[in-house]
Design an enzyme around this catalytic site. Structure first.
Site, mmCIF file in Angstrom:
data_model
loop_
_atom_site.group_PDB
_atom_site.id
_atom_site.type_symbol
_atom_site.label_atom_id
_atom_site.label_comp_id
_atom_site.label_asym_id
_atom_site.label_seq_id
_atom_site.Cartn_x
_atom_site.Cartn_y
_atom_site.Cartn_z
ATOM 1 N N ASP A 19 12.532 7.901 9.633
ATOM 2 C CA ASP A 19 11.368 8.176 10.567
ATOM 3 C C ASP A 19 11.146 7.079 11.736
ATOM 4 O OD1 ASP A 19 8.760 9.665 11.457
ATOM 5 O OD2 ASP A 19 7.718 8.058 10.670
ATOM 6 N N HIS B 121 9.188 9.172 14.165
ATOM 7 C CA HIS B 121 8.043 8.276 13.788
ATOM 8 C C HIS B 121 6.820 8.793 13.946
ATOM 9 C CE1 HIS B 121 7.042 3.626 14.310
ATOM 10 N NE2 HIS B 121 6.122 4.293 13.733
ATOM 11 N N ILE B 122 6.790 9.820 12.986
ATOM 12 C CA ILE B 122 5.293 10.486 12.740
ATOM 13 C C ILE B 122 4.898 10.220 11.598
ATOM 14 C CG2 ILE B 122 6.291 12.644 14.070
ATOM 15 C CD1 ILE B 122 7.186 13.943 11.278
ATOM 16 N N GLY B 123 5.052 9.076 10.833
ATOM 17 C CA GLY B 123 4.442 8.763 9.469
ATOM 18 C C GLY B 123 3.217 8.625 9.554
ATOM 19 N N ALA B 124 2.472 8.126 10.679
ATOM 20 C CA ALA B 124 1.009 8.040 10.829
ATOM 21 C C ALA B 124 0.295 9.339 11.609
ATOM 22 C CB ALA B 124 0.555 7.001 11.241
ATOM 23 N N ARG C 290 0.817 -1.425 -0.077
ATOM 24 C CA ARG C 290 -0.095 -0.107 0.212
ATOM 25 C C ARG C 290 0.948 1.287 0.026
ATOM 26 N NH1 ARG C 290 -3.095 -3.722 3.462
ATOM 27 N NH2 ARG C 290 -1.266 -3.381 4.603
ATOM 28 N N ILE C 291 1.819 1.480 1.092
ATOM 29 C CA ILE C 291 2.617 2.678 0.991
ATOM 30 C C ILE C 291 3.468 2.766 0.036
ATOM 31 C CG2 ILE C 291 4.215 4.049 2.591
ATOM 32 C CD1 ILE C 291 2.611 2.652 5.048
ATOM 33 N N GLU D 180 13.822 3.252 19.954
ATOM 34 C CA GLU D 180 12.681 4.560 19.819
ATOM 35 C C GLU D 180 12.265 4.733 21.577
ATOM 36 O OE1 GLU D 180 9.626 4.201 17.111
ATOM 37 O OE2 GLU D 180 11.071 4.095 15.397
HETATM 38 P P1 NAD Z 1 1.767 -3.830 2.898
HETATM 39 O O1 NAD Z 1 1.609 -5.088 3.790
HETATM 40 O O2 NAD Z 1 0.811 -3.265 2.138
HETATM 41 O O3 NAD Z 1 3.005 -3.697 2.116
HETATM 42 C C1 NAD Z 1 4.125 -4.409 2.410
HETATM 43 C C2 NAD Z 1 4.956 -4.780 1.067
HETATM 44 O O4 NAD Z 1 6.314 -5.662 1.383
HETATM 45 C C3 NAD Z 1 3.993 -6.060 0.439
HETATM 46 O O5 NAD Z 1 3.964 -5.704 -0.975
HETATM 47 C C4 NAD Z 1 4.910 -7.181 0.616
HETATM 48 O O6 NAD Z 1 4.737 -8.027 -0.734
HETATM 49 C C5 NAD Z 1 6.403 -6.691 0.762
HETATM 50 N N1 NAD Z 1 7.120 -7.510 1.376
HETATM 51 C C6 NAD Z 1 6.913 -8.426 2.771
HETATM 52 N N2 NAD Z 1 7.780 -9.083 3.152
HETATM 53 C C7 NAD Z 1 8.995 -8.994 1.891
HETATM 54 C C8 NAD Z 1 10.280 -9.223 1.799
HETATM 55 N N3 NAD Z 1 10.983 -10.200 2.761
HETATM 56 N N4 NAD Z 1 10.856 -8.996 0.624
HETATM 57 C C9 NAD Z 1 10.256 -8.149 -0.227
HETATM 58 N N5 NAD Z 1 9.114 -7.566 -0.111
HETATM 59 C C10 NAD Z 1 8.415 -7.912 1.030
HETATM 60 O O7 NAD Z 1 2.036 -2.722 4.105
HETATM 61 P P2 NAD Z 1 2.070 -1.124 3.943
HETATM 62 O O8 NAD Z 1 0.702 -0.667 4.611
HETATM 63 O O9 NAD Z 1 2.539 -0.820 2.878
HETATM 64 O O10 NAD Z 1 3.010 -0.782 5.280
HETATM 65 C C11 NAD Z 1 4.358 -1.137 5.638
HETATM 66 C C12 NAD Z 1 5.191 -1.005 6.426
HETATM 67 O O11 NAD Z 1 5.147 0.456 6.802
HETATM 68 C C13 NAD Z 1 4.402 -1.293 7.720
HETATM 69 O O12 NAD Z 1 4.698 -2.962 7.967
HETATM 70 C C14 NAD Z 1 5.048 -0.653 8.947
HETATM 71 O O13 NAD Z 1 5.800 -1.075 9.386
HETATM 72 C C15 NAD Z 1 5.295 0.698 8.392
HETATM 73 N N6 NAD Z 1 4.431 1.924 8.723
HETATM 74 C C16 NAD Z 1 5.152 2.802 9.174
HETATM 75 C C17 NAD Z 1 4.494 3.972 9.749
HETATM 76 C C18 NAD Z 1 5.156 5.183 10.462
HETATM 77 O O14 NAD Z 1 4.593 5.855 11.151
HETATM 78 N N7 NAD Z 1 6.459 5.489 9.775
HETATM 79 C C19 NAD Z 1 2.819 4.050 9.395
HETATM 80 C C20 NAD Z 1 2.461 2.998 8.865
HETATM 81 C C21 NAD Z 1 3.131 1.733 8.490
#
Ligand code: NAD
Length: 311
Positions: free
Chosen positions: A256, A280-283, A150-151, A261
């Site tokens: 971030d 850690h302010i992503g969200a 997603r991200i 932390e």
């Molecule tokens: P998601 O599950 O939609 O995407 C993760 C992607 O990584 C998937 O496409 C998956 O196929 C791929 N993946 C997983 N393991 C892998 C590996 N070993 N090698 C290669 N690709 C791999 O998740 P998302 O919603 O995009 O979120 C991603 C991450 O962002 C979350 O797990 C979280 O840790 C982080 N996040 C951080 C914040 C923040 O405040 N900074 C906020 C929300 C999420």
């Protein structure tokens, strides 16, 4: 009566939805492990964000717990195996924070490429930094997305449409839609690291991805490239990253998230000019928090209705 322990602050609208559905809600701000292990007794549901830690000890001391709900995405603070072994479900609201994290990622890319934080720091000291602050354009450069979920996909879209970047990606599965819509190219990880001008990490943290970016991988990157991590600190070996930044294996980083932390005061990362740090302010936007609070509450209500504990 269904009882839910809210162990990290969620939006008041979410609390309202739980209460309107006759759920008994108790709110406590990120308790420590021992306190949570005591508090959890008698509760059917637990809501957390990236904190507090929901360890095996907490899960084992729960007597009525049926579900742990994460108001966001990323369940690395929850011992999912321990939950599974006790038949406790773990649910997330993964869409709620995507846009906010993607926008912060783009912000960090621009901040590092244009040395925005460096200029800000210098000007506050009365210095007018000009020559030292020469940066580079993102237009036409290659963005390497690690983890095109997603991200990662949202970042790729903004970078392609807004900044005219070329997109390459590495992920556990191919994403035909990204390839079709954005002309994104799939590359093995090492090739992506050798090719990209900006590398942005979006995989979840688990045993497979811990220290996925280590000394060997950082050495593959271009000296002119920058690394952005808005996913989880543990995906990057911090000591190796500090070395890479100090010794010029890469040009800069935007971070971030950290292995520890809050980032300890006087950490070597805080001494480096070519790093932009956020806490850690992503969200952490009004929109993401409101969405996460509402969605997590609605999901829990549905969950308890499906279990016939609510009407
Ligand atoms: P998601 O599950 O939609 O995407 C993760 C992607 O990584 C998937 O496409 C998956 O196929 C791929 N993946 C997983 N393991 C892998 C590996 N070993 N090698 C290669 N690709 C791999 O998740 P998302 O919603 O995009 O979120 C991603 C991450 O962002 C979350 O797990 C979280 O840790 C982080 N996040 C951080 C914040 C923040 O405040 N900074 C906020 C929300 C999420």
């Amino acid at each position: 009566m269904v009882k839910v322990l809210v162990a990290s602050r969620i939006h008041e609208k979410g609390i309202g939805i739980l209460r309107e559905n006759n759920i008994d809600v108790y709110i406590v701000e990120e308790p420590r492990e021992e306190d949570l292990a005591e508090l959890i007794k008698g509760y059917h549901g637990l809501i957390v964000r990236s904190k507090p830690l929901v360890t095996r000890k907490v899960i084992e001391s729960a007597d009525k717990l049926m579900v742990i709900a994460r108001a966001g995405v990323g369940v690395d603070n929850i011992d999912v195996e321990a939950a599974k072994s006790k038949g406790i479900d773990v649910i997330t609201v993964p869409e709620a924070t995507t846009t906010s994290v993607a926008e912060l990622t783009i912000g960090l890319m621009i901040a590092v490429a244009r040395k925005i934080s460096f200029c800000d720091r210098e000007m506050r000291k009365g210095v007018w930094p000009k020559k030292q602050a020469e940066g580079f354009e993102l237009n036409g450069k290659i963005l390497g997305i690690i983890g095109a979920g997603r991200i990662g996909s949202a970042v790729a879209k903004i970078a392609k449409h807004g900044l005219n970047m070329q997109i390459v990606y590495y992920s556990s599965t191919r994403k035909p839609s990204l390839e079709k819509e954005l002309g994104a190219r799939y590359l093995p990880l090492d090739d992506l690291l050798r090719t990209a001008d900006v590398v942005s990490i979006h995989v979840p943290l688990n045993s497979e991805t811990r220290h996925m970016i280590n000394e060997e991988k950082l050495k593959l990157m271009k000296k002119s490239a920058i690394l952005i991590n808005t996913s989880r600190g543990g995906i990057v070996d911090t000591n190796a990253l500090v070395k890479a930044l100090q010794e010029g294996w890469i040009a800069g980083a935007g971070l971030d998230v950290y292995e520890e932390e809050p980032l300890p005061k006087d950490h070597p990362l805080t001494k480096l000019e070519n790093v932009v740090l956020t806490s850690h302010i992503g969200a952490s936007t009004h929109e993401a928090q409101e969405r996460a609070g509402i969605q997590v509450a609605e999901k829990l209500v549905q969950y308890f209705k499906a279990k016939k504990l609510l009407q």
